[in-house]
Design a protein around this motif. Structure first.
Motif, short mmCIF file in Angstrom:
data_model
loop_
_atom_site.label_atom_id
_atom_site.label_comp_id
_atom_site.label_asym_id
_atom_site.label_seq_id
_atom_site.Cartn_x
_atom_site.Cartn_y
_atom_site.Cartn_z
N ALA A 64 0.84 -1.21 0.00
CA ALA A 64 0.00 0.00 0.00
C ALA A 64 0.87 1.26 0.00
O ALA A 64 0.57 2.23 -0.70
N PHE A 191 -7.82 -3.21 3.74
CA PHE A 191 -7.14 -3.13 2.45
C PHE A 191 -8.09 -2.90 1.28
O PHE A 191 -7.64 -2.60 0.17
N LEU A 195 -5.50 -0.64 -0.46
CA LEU A 195 -4.98 -1.15 -1.73
C LEU A 195 -5.92 -0.86 -2.90
O LEU A 195 -5.67 -1.32 -4.02
#
Length: 465
Positions: A64, A191, A195
């Motif tokens: 990330a 995430f 992400l």
């Protein structure tokens, strides 16, 4: 195939790194087909990385950060708002109030109050330069920091602004992970934000400051769950002082502080049919008072007799003048064309906020918002209702529903961040023009997923009961 299975994670990381590099340094926003390919490919890459059973959480955190750092030296290619950010920061550095003047006024008079004035004005565009700034004080502080470190370099200012946003995202990772742990939810949920290519590209890449707002918001919710409501109020005010949107959430905290009681021996009052403890009412009022007082204090350095009018007019433009990537508004607009022959934004733009307020009040008093998950779910749907009825939905607005969804059972905001890319088709045209078929496709997919999730969760709650 065996090779791919063995090295799948490494190949995904390599592909993501290359794709983000191409996106950052070799893409123009008019290249819509190239944009679509990279966007959907990166979403696929993120999905398989998050779902991988062999990648550790620490590795995902590192990725990330890595994917964000790829953009560090890139000039934003999908947005020009950052030129106004730099302008405002340098105005403050020169001792000038950015809320009281228009960039176009200086340029038309041949004045250059800051370094690179002409380049910044040309970069931000005529529309941006002809309106008063609407960025709240902590956002302005970020702009000032960029000016302090790079008062004569646009490129240097971009690096500083981007560094602030990356640090804010790291903060969201930290407090988001801690809040998920307290709520006994999967850590990997964070995430879907950290992400998500939409977040990496729109926030880190295009320098939108939603991550700074969300950093304070998630920190505030974390403190609230710890029962440290004074700090939660201060942090919520800081969030509002980056972007105004968390103001919508204020009514929804009602049940967190003021819950019905059944103990007949406890002193109580009755209000709208609920028996309530006076102490809890006082705590709620104090929470609101601290929040609003902190917001006022943060705005005070910029206050003048002209400030309120300028700021109100600038914010009001979003309801009266601007139209982009709207949902139900476009339907109502077409109905207006049929019956009255002209655009109804002046009327619809005033009705939509009223509908939002009514919806927020309804879920404040008639929906259970006592647990943190219930509260965050209410925040999610309250905000989404506002967006569904709004006249303007820029892509970066979706950062807030996305991070809120991480703490709920709903994932439709993840899908929305995927299909929001269709809105960029407008920039492939010269001059700029929306294709409503792409807008319709975006919302058809979004509402299909939303309806599916609502039905699925409704069935789940019926079984549980």
């Amino acid at each position: 195939m065996l090779f791919f299975k063995k090295y799948k994670d490494a190949l995904l990381i390599l592909f993501g790194t290359i794709a983000y590099f191409i996106f950052a340094y070799f893409l123009e926003r008019t290249e819509f087909n190239k944009l679509l390919f990279l966007w959907f490919a990166l979403f696929g890459c993120a999905y398989f990385l998050i779902k991988s059973k062999t990648i550790q959480t620490s590795t995902l955190i590192g990725l990330a950060i890595l994917f964000r750092l790829i953009f560090l030296f890139a000039i934003p290619n999908l947005s020009q708002d950052f030129y106004r950010f730099i302008w405002d920061g340098r105005m403050i550095l020169e001792g000038l109030n950015p809320y009281l003047s228009l960039p176009e006024t200086f340029i038309q008079q041949g004045l250059h109050p800051i370094a690179d004035a002409n380049n910044l004005y040309n970069g931000m565009g005529e529309m941006n330069g002809s309106h008063y700034t609407n960025y709240p004080p902590i956002n302005q502080l970020c702009f000032l920091i960029a000016a302090l470190f790079a008062s004569k370099s646009i490129f240097g200012s971009v690096i500083v602004l981007r560094s602030i946003i990356i640090l804010a995202d790291i903060g969201i990772l930290y407090f988001g992970k801690k809040l998920l742990e307290r709520l006994n939810l999967p850590i990997k949920n964070i995430f879907w934000y950290a992400l998500n290519p939409f977040i990496i590209i729109e926030m880190t890449g295009n320098l939108h400051f939603e991550p700074v707002m969300l950093f304070f918001l998630i920190w505030s919710l974390y403190k609230l769950h710890q029962q440290k409501w004074v700090w939660a109020a201060i942090l919520l005010a800081c969030s509002v002082s980056v972007k105004l949107i968390p103001l919508l959430f204020l009514p929804l905290f009602f049940q967190w502080f003021v819950q019905p009681i059944s103990n007949s021996n406890t002193h109580k009052v009755t209000w709208i049919g609920l028996k309530l403890e006076p102490k809890k009412i006082i705590k709620l009022i104090s929470f609101y008072a601290i929040t609003l007082a902190t917001i006022i204090i943060l705005f005070l350095p910029f206050y003048s007799s002209e400030f309120i009018d300028n700021y109100a007019n600038s914010v009001g433009l979003w309801f009266r003048n601007f139209e982009f990537n709207a949902s139900f508004y476009y339907i109502f607009r077409e109905i207006g064309y049929l019956f009255r022959g002209y655009n109804e934004i002046a009327i619809i733009g005033k009705i939509a906020p009223i509908l939002t307020i009514l919806f927020l009040l309804s879920i404040t008093f008639f929906r259970k918002n006592k647990s943190m998950v219930q509260l965050i779910t209410a925040l999610l749907f309250g905000l989404c209702f506002y967006y569904f009825t709004s006249t303007t939905i820029h892509p970066w607005y979706l950062a807030t529903p996305l991070i809120l969804s991480v703490f709920t059972k709903y994932r439709f905001p993840v899908i929305w961040t995927l299909v929001i890319i269709f809105s960029y088709q407008a920039y492939a045209n010269n001059p700029w023009q929306e294709n409503l078929w792409f807008v319709a496709l975006e919302y058809f997919i979004l509402y299909g997923v939303l309806i599916y999730e609502l039905k699925k969760n409704y069935q789940y709650y019926k079984i549980v009961k």
